[in-house]
Design an enzyme around this catalytic site. Structure first.
Site, PDB file in Angstrom:
ATOM      1  N   LYS A 185       0.892  -1.180   0.000  1.00  0.00           N
ATOM      2  CA  LYS A 185       0.000   0.000   0.000  1.00  0.00           C
ATOM      3  C   LYS A 185       0.922   1.220   0.000  1.00  0.00           C
ATOM      4  O   LYS A 185       0.803   2.121   0.836  1.00  0.00           O
ATOM      5  CB  LYS A 185      -0.902  -0.074   1.241  1.00  0.00           C
ATOM      6  CG  LYS A 185      -2.020   0.921   1.261  1.00  0.00           C
ATOM      7  CD  LYS A 185      -3.159   0.579   0.332  1.00  0.00           C
ATOM      8  CE  LYS A 185      -4.182   1.710   0.337  1.00  0.00           C
ATOM      9  NZ  LYS A 185      -5.162   1.617  -0.743  1.00  0.00           N
ATOM     10  N   ASP A 219      -5.532  -3.537  -1.659  1.00  0.00           N
ATOM     11  CA  ASP A 219      -6.992  -3.486  -1.824  1.00  0.00           C
ATOM     12  C   ASP A 219      -7.405  -4.008  -3.197  1.00  0.00           C
ATOM     13  O   ASP A 219      -8.330  -4.811  -3.338  1.00  0.00           O
ATOM     14  CB  ASP A 219      -7.538  -2.070  -1.559  1.00  0.00           C
ATOM     15  CG  ASP A 219      -6.653  -0.965  -2.103  1.00  0.00           C
ATOM     16  OD1 ASP A 219      -5.552  -1.269  -2.609  1.00  0.00           O
ATOM     17  OD2 ASP A 219      -7.049   0.208  -2.037  1.00  0.00           O
ATOM     18  N   ASP A 243      -1.189 -11.964   6.662  1.00  0.00           N
ATOM     19  CA  ASP A 243      -2.057 -12.688   7.590  1.00  0.00           C
ATOM     20  C   ASP A 243      -3.498 -12.663   7.065  1.00  0.00           C
ATOM     21  O   ASP A 243      -4.178 -13.692   7.000  1.00  0.00           O
ATOM     22  CB  ASP A 243      -1.969 -12.008   8.967  1.00  0.00           C
ATOM     23  CG  ASP A 243      -2.581 -12.861  10.062  1.00  0.00           C
ATOM     24  OD1 ASP A 243      -2.928 -14.031   9.791  1.00  0.00           O
ATOM     25  OD2 ASP A 243      -2.719 -12.363  11.195  1.00  0.00           O
TER      26      ASP A 243
END
Ligand code: NAD
Length: 362
Positions: A185, A219, A243
């Protein structure tokens, strides 16, 4: 072996029975960890357990409960940190016969395991540390957080990023994989995720022409993964995204009961299912032991016991495909009717393996 707690002992002892039936001779050292170990050894992660893993260099581990929002720190995170198990490898393969919305999934999640927001650098709201941190941020011209904040730090280092990126590419080469996708990100977290990305690019250039490389925002990855999981091969992620994305990927292949994993370091490897301790199901002998058994298959491969690994994986595959002796989560659409217990499923896998071994001998 660390049976863990919650459903841990049920699935790990089922995996142990399957591993013992492969014909490989094991000598097991069994250790407890987590809250159960505090009364026995005075610590949730006793030193004799760590010493046993350092000496043996491999362990098979069940899940361990971490209290939410308070209580002891995660034993799982601490174990990875203490043994420097920096790479978490979670292969996600859809076996024929497993109920799933997808036709074909075969990807591997490689998660950095020691840094990021999981480093345990957390400061409670109202604490003097938070007041000092906020004062420091203000004095350095940052938009200071509200005074009633709790704060977690997200360290991502050059060293940590380089070794996990190198691990992912070497893994891809060894396993005959074609592509590594680095997930980040870095448009928002320009320095932390930005460093992870920059280092991954640099490492990728050493493998140009051998392993393809692509970059994707986390995303956007989640959306694309859900629509086209077959377009991905090896995913390389920092700790927190890794995770989350590995649980998402478990959803492609029949759920957490089917998702194995390995925590890899230079000195030791700890094999464990992706799932947690599901404490609400504890003692019911109904949870799927496959993730634990396939973690055992990964351990056999790591130990060079390829024939035994193939035999056990084939038996899992056969039992799952037949769909007769499988746990409730693999009986979708039938309200779990006619599902096997954890032990019955493991016994079916053992029978299948033994009958294969008898026919090989003939
Ligand atoms: P979980 O993975 O334990 O369970 C979530 C759900 O997944 C369960 O309710 C169940 O529906 C399904 N599931 C899990 N294992 C399954 C199996 N073997 N067969 C069939 N279905 C299965 O996640 P959670 O409830 O969020 O966490 C419970 C505890 O486990 C928490 O304390 C958490 O911290 C801990 N945890 C430990 C580890 C680890 O030890 N490595 C990993 C994840 C979570």
């Amino acid at each position: 072996m660390i049976p863990g707690d919650g459903i841990g002992p049920e699935v790990i002892f089922a995996a142990q029975a399957c591993l013992n039936a492969t014909g490989v001779s094991f000598e097991w050292e069994i250790h407890s960890a987590g809250e159960g170990a505090v009364s026995r050894a005075g610590s949730p992660l006793p030193e004799d357990l760590l010493e046993s893993i350092r000496r043996n260099k491999v362990a098979l581990k069940g899940p361990i409960t971490t209290p939410i929002g308070g209580g002891i720190r995660s034993v799982n995170v601490e174990l990875r940190r203490k043994l420097d198990l920096y790479a978490c490898v979670r292969p996600c393969r859809l076996y024929p016969g497993v109920p799933s919305r997808y036709q074909e999934v075969d990807l591997v999640v490689i998660r950095e395991n020691t840094e990021d927001l999981y480093g345990g650098l957390e400061y409670r709201d109202g604490s003097s540390e938070v007041r000092e941190l906020i004062a420091w941020v203000e004095s350095h011209g940052g938009g200071a957080p509200s005074l009633d904040s709790a704060i977690s730090l997200k360290p991502i280092s050059y060293h940590g990023s380089a070794r996990i990126a190198r691990f992912a590419f070497e893994y891809a080469l060894r396993q005959g994989r074609k592509k590594v996708t680095v997930v980040h990100k870095a448009n928002i977290m320009k320095y932390t995720d930005g460093l992870f990305l920059k280092v991954a690019r640099r490492v990728a250039s050493d493998y140009a022409g051998r392993i393809a490389f692509e970059e994707q925002l986390v995303d956007s990855l989640c959306m694309q993964l859900v629509q086209h999981p077959e377009s991905y091969d090896v995913l390389l992620l920092p700790n927190l995204y890794g995770d989350i994305v590995s649980d998402l990927c478990a959803g492609f292949i029949g759920g957490l009961g089917m998702a194995p994993g390995a925590n890899v370091g230079d000195q030791a490897v700890v094999f464990e299912p992706t799932h947690g301790s599901a404490p609400q199901y504890r003692g019911q002998d109904k949870m799927n032991p496959t993730a634990a058994i396939l973690s055992g298959v990964l351990m056999l491969r790591h130990l060079g016991e390829t024939e035994a690994a193939d035999r056990l994986e084939q038996a899992v595959c056969d039992v799952v495909r037949e769909g007769k002796f499988v746990t409730f989560d693999l009986k979708s659409g039938q309200n779990g009717f006619g599902s096997a217990t954890t032990r019955e499923m493991a016994n079916a896998i053992i029978r299948s393996m033994e009958s294969e071994m008898r026919s090989e001998k003939r």
